[in-house]
Design a protein around this motif. Sequence first.
Motif, PDB file in Angstrom:
ATOM      1  N   PHE A  10       0.826  -1.255  -0.023  1.00  0.00           N
ATOM      2  CA  PHE A  10      -0.064   0.026   0.057  1.00  0.00           C
ATOM      3  C   PHE A  10       0.776   1.184   0.015  1.00  0.00           C
ATOM      4  O   PHE A  10       0.683   1.978  -0.769  1.00  0.00           O
ATOM      5  N   TYR A  11       1.890   1.415   0.866  1.00  0.00           N
ATOM      6  CA  TYR A  11       2.715   2.650   0.683  1.00  0.00           C
ATOM      7  C   TYR A  11       3.607   2.544  -0.379  1.00  0.00           C
ATOM      8  O   TYR A  11       3.846   3.644  -0.880  1.00  0.00           O
ATOM      9  N   ALA A  12       3.811   1.556  -0.864  1.00  0.00           N
ATOM     10  CA  ALA A  12       4.639   1.534  -2.085  1.00  0.00           C
ATOM     11  C   ALA A  12       3.959   2.091  -3.200  1.00  0.00           C
ATOM     12  O   ALA A  12       4.390   3.101  -4.085  1.00  0.00           O
ATOM     13  N   ILE A  13       2.627   1.778  -3.324  1.00  0.00           N
ATOM     14  CA  ILE A  13       1.706   2.141  -4.414  1.00  0.00           C
ATOM     15  C   ILE A  13       1.298   3.817  -4.152  1.00  0.00           C
ATOM     16  O   ILE A  13       1.609   4.491  -5.099  1.00  0.00           O
ATOM     17  N   ALA A  14       1.390   4.084  -2.923  1.00  0.00           N
ATOM     18  CA  ALA A  14       1.037   5.538  -2.451  1.00  0.00           C
ATOM     19  C   ALA A  14       2.409   6.533  -2.912  1.00  0.00           C
ATOM     20  O   ALA A  14       2.295   7.360  -3.136  1.00  0.00           O
ATOM     21  N   THR A  42       9.659  10.143  -1.026  1.00  0.00           N
ATOM     22  CA  THR A  42      10.508   9.501  -0.156  1.00  0.00           C
ATOM     23  C   THR A  42       9.993   9.058   1.216  1.00  0.00           C
ATOM     24  O   THR A  42      10.382   8.224   1.991  1.00  0.00           O
ATOM     25  N   HIS A  43       9.310  10.063   1.777  1.00  0.00           N
ATOM     26  CA  HIS A  43       8.595   9.667   3.196  1.00  0.00           C
ATOM     27  C   HIS A  43       7.761   8.557   3.189  1.00  0.00           C
ATOM     28  O   HIS A  43       7.959   7.693   4.055  1.00  0.00           O
ATOM     29  N   LEU A  44       6.971   8.233   1.857  1.00  0.00           N
ATOM     30  CA  LEU A  44       6.248   7.134   1.896  1.00  0.00           C
ATOM     31  C   LEU A  44       7.104   5.727   1.484  1.00  0.00           C
ATOM     32  O   LEU A  44       6.658   4.723   2.076  1.00  0.00           O
ATOM     33  N   PHE A  45       7.932   5.980   0.822  1.00  0.00           N
ATOM     34  CA  PHE A  45       8.828   4.941   0.430  1.00  0.00           C
ATOM     35  C   PHE A  45       9.540   4.283   1.675  1.00  0.00           C
ATOM     36  O   PHE A  45       9.688   3.046   2.000  1.00  0.00           O
ATOM     37  N   LEU A  46      10.329   5.168   2.182  1.00  0.00           N
ATOM     38  CA  LEU A  46      11.271   4.960   3.530  1.00  0.00           C
ATOM     39  C   LEU A  46      10.523   4.491   4.741  1.00  0.00           C
ATOM     40  O   LEU A  46      10.564   3.482   5.317  1.00  0.00           O
ATOM     41  N   LEU A  47       9.470   5.461   5.129  1.00  0.00           N
ATOM     42  CA  LEU A  47       8.898   5.343   6.419  1.00  0.00           C
ATOM     43  C   LEU A  47       7.754   4.317   6.234  1.00  0.00           C
ATOM     44  O   LEU A  47       7.250   3.649   7.324  1.00  0.00           O
ATOM     45  N   GLY A  48       7.100   3.974   4.944  1.00  0.00           N
ATOM     46  CA  GLY A  48       5.977   2.972   4.863  1.00  0.00           C
ATOM     47  C   GLY A  48       6.385   1.755   4.339  1.00  0.00           C
ATOM     48  O   GLY A  48       6.466   1.029   4.855  1.00  0.00           O
ATOM     49  N   MET A  49       6.721   1.829   3.166  1.00  0.00           N
ATOM     50  CA  MET A  49       7.167   0.727   2.502  1.00  0.00           C
ATOM     51  C   MET A  49       8.257  -0.098   3.108  1.00  0.00           C
ATOM     52  O   MET A  49       8.463  -1.427   3.521  1.00  0.00           O
ATOM     53  N   LEU A  50       9.446   0.540   3.251  1.00  0.00           N
ATOM     54  CA  LEU A  50      10.773  -0.198   3.830  1.00  0.00           C
ATOM     55  C   LEU A  50      10.492  -0.498   5.240  1.00  0.00           C
ATOM     56  O   LEU A  50      10.839  -1.650   5.776  1.00  0.00           O
ATOM     57  N   ALA A  51       9.767   0.424   6.130  1.00  0.00           N
ATOM     58  CA  ALA A  51       9.689  -0.051   7.348  1.00  0.00           C
ATOM     59  C   ALA A  51       8.927  -1.288   7.487  1.00  0.00           C
ATOM     60  O   ALA A  51       9.252  -2.148   8.448  1.00  0.00           O
ATOM     61  N   PHE A  52       7.863  -1.283   6.854  1.00  0.00           N
ATOM     62  CA  PHE A  52       7.004  -2.753   7.023  1.00  0.00           C
ATOM     63  C   PHE A  52       7.575  -3.812   6.281  1.00  0.00           C
ATOM     64  O   PHE A  52       7.028  -4.886   6.579  1.00  0.00           O
ATOM     65  N   THR A  84       1.396  12.719   7.961  1.00  0.00           N
ATOM     66  CA  THR A  84       2.411  13.489   7.463  1.00  0.00           C
ATOM     67  C   THR A  84       2.607  13.382   5.866  1.00  0.00           C
ATOM     68  O   THR A  84       2.706  14.637   5.467  1.00  0.00           O
ATOM     69  N   GLY A  85       2.477  12.602   5.307  1.00  0.00           N
ATOM     70  CA  GLY A  85       2.260  12.567   3.791  1.00  0.00           C
ATOM     71  C   GLY A  85       1.430  13.499   3.290  1.00  0.00           C
ATOM     72  O   GLY A  85       1.460  14.257   2.297  1.00  0.00           O
ATOM     73  N   VAL A  86       0.201  13.348   3.784  1.00  0.00           N
ATOM     74  CA  VAL A  86      -1.083  14.097   3.309  1.00  0.00           C
ATOM     75  C   VAL A  86      -0.567  15.689   3.668  1.00  0.00           C
ATOM     76  O   VAL A  86      -0.811  16.759   2.799  1.00  0.00           O
TER      77      VAL A  86
END
Length: 139
Positions: A10-14, A42-52, A84-86
């Motif tokens: 989900f975070y990767a797509i976002a 970058t926030h969504l890739f690192l904090l979202g996708m990578l973290a999960f 944060t992303g929004v």
Amino acid sequence: MKKYINISLFYAIAAMAGGVFYREFTKFNGFTGATALGKVHTHLFLLGMLAFLIVALFSVHCALEKNRMFRAFLWIYNLGVPLTGVMLLIRGVTQVLGLSLSSGASAAISGMAGIGHILTGTGIILLLLSLKKTAANGR
């Protein structure tokens, strides 16, 4: 593990959508300066996708779901990162469009982004504490 990979997806797509929006929105508006929109990706890739993805790897070897701190992490972190992303998106759109915001509106955007960062940071601490507790318990 599957749940955390789905969250990561989900975070990767976002993140990809945020990157495409940044590129196309700035190009469409002829904007060439720096903007907060560039940070959404970058926030969504690192904090979202990578973290999960990392959480998914830990979940294979640890019973994280049994830990109350970990469950709190899931809720708090998954509120903080999207908020944060929004707020970065909103700030970036106003920058690209050159909108003149009142000091109250600008402070509200910054304040909400700050709350998102606080929630994200709190979630990271909860994750680390839950990993520490799980490691101390031997699983």
